[in-house]
Write a protein that holds these residues in place. Structure first.
Motif, short mmCIF file in Angstrom:
data_model
loop_
_atom_site.label_atom_id
_atom_site.label_comp_id
_atom_site.label_asym_id
_atom_site.label_seq_id
_atom_site.Cartn_x
_atom_site.Cartn_y
_atom_site.Cartn_z
N HIS A 23 -0.63 -4.42 5.23
CA HIS A 23 -1.30 -4.01 6.47
C HIS A 23 -1.96 -5.22 7.11
O HIS A 23 -2.31 -6.19 6.42
CB HIS A 23 -2.39 -2.96 6.18
N ARG A 83 -2.67 -4.11 13.69
CA ARG A 83 -2.19 -2.78 14.02
C ARG A 83 -1.11 -2.28 13.06
O ARG A 83 -0.52 -1.23 13.28
CB ARG A 83 -1.66 -2.78 15.46
N ILE A 84 -0.85 -3.04 12.00
CA ILE A 84 0.16 -2.60 11.02
C ILE A 84 -0.53 -1.78 9.92
O ILE A 84 -1.46 -2.27 9.27
CB ILE A 84 0.88 -3.82 10.39
N SER A 122 6.16 -3.36 13.70
CA SER A 122 5.54 -3.43 12.37
C SER A 122 6.60 -3.60 11.30
O SER A 122 6.44 -4.38 10.36
CB SER A 122 4.76 -2.15 12.07
#
Ligand SMILES: NC(=O)c1ccc[n+]([C@@H]2O[C@H](COP(=O)([O-])OP(=O)(O)OC[C@H]3O[C@@H](n4cnc5c(N)ncnc54)[C@H](OP(=O)(O)O)[C@@H]3O)[C@@H](O)[C@H]2O)c1
Length: 236
Positions: free
Chosen positions: A85, A88-89, A102
């Motif tokens: 992560h 925004r992932i 992503s």
């Protein structure tokens, strides 16, 4: 925690290279190896080292390998970089959350970059050396019982295929070497932080010590297989 740790399988004066050296596990690998009296030196690579290696800039992978060729061979190469992560992932809970950007970023860091690492760094591995890449059990297709985490799971499954395929090639060209896919278990790190709850995450130094002893115990016959930190052989 100070271990009287030593890698017995790599000979005296072995040299190690850690890619993704700034991460929780990468840092712990470097610390353990630097304390090993048999280790003559640890070269660290990452986005903020010199030379730099950024998995999202493939030319930096080739350039770093060219620069390090003069000090090759390495008896141990550990690839400890990865992405679950950032910004925004986020790991997807449903196929409805799959986002092209992503997916591409996660695959670039976990699969395509490491493929170029194999290409450019396997030539720097000693004939009798060991290369370990950190994968993840959630990348096991056979073990996938919960679903979710589409990009991360698929990128690690694809990484496993690359490792297996390269290991087959190595059995022909360098049969005394080891190329391993390793699952570190749940480890305290920025990568796992939002997802591990109050679970039994292990400190990175404990996990790194377990993984180094596992690498030390595994033989060329184990090359091309997928192992958890406790030595369990995981299904693809
Ligand atoms: N922690 C766990 O519970 C767990 C479980 C299963 C598998 N793993 C795997 O173990 C490995 C290490 O994870 P960790 O827990 O130590 O995570 P971490 O502390 O978040 O470290 C991640 C590392 O990956 C590097 N990285 C990210 N993007 C990169 C890029 N574009 N180019 C080069 N390096 C990049 C980071 O470098 P920067 O410092 O430059 O960002 C950092 O060194 C990963 O492959 C992960 O998938 C971890």
């Amino acid at each position: 925690m100070n271990h009287a740790f030593t890698m017995a399988s790599l000979g005296d004066g072995y040299r190690a290279l850690v890619i993704g050296a700034s991460g929780a596990l990468g840092t712990a690998f470097c610390q353990q190896l630097e304390q090993d009296p048999r280790c003559a030196g640890v070269r660290m690579l990452g986005r903020h080292t010199l030379p730099k290696l950024d998995l999202e800039q493939p030319e930096t992978i080739a350039d770093a390998a060219t620069e390090l060729a003069a000090e090759a061979p390495y008896q141990l190469i550990v690839h400890a970089a990865g992405l679950l992560h950032r910004d925004r992932i986020k790991p997807e809970k449903s196929y409805s959350a799959i986002e092209s950007e992503s997916l591409q970023a996660v695959f670039q860091v976990n699969t395509l970059g490491p493929a170029m690492v194999l290409r450019h760094f396997l030539p720097l591995l000693d004939q009798r050396g060991a290369m370990a890449m950190l994968s993840a059990k959630v990348g096991s297709i056979g073990d996938n019982r919960l679903g979710g985490w589409y990009a991360y799971r698929a990128s690690k499954a694809a990484l496993n295929m690359l490792i297996k395929t390269a290991a087959i090639e190595l059995t022909r060209t360098r049969p005394q070497s080891r190329l391993l896919s390793l699952h570190p278990g749940t480890v305290v790190s920025p990568l796992s932080q939002p997802f591990r709850g109050a679970s039994s995450a292990r400190p990175a130094d404990v996990a790194a010590a377990q993984l180094l002893s596992l690498i030390d115990q595994l033989t060329p016959a184990d090359s091309g297989h997928f192992f958890a930190y406790d030595g369990e052989r995981l299904p693809w």
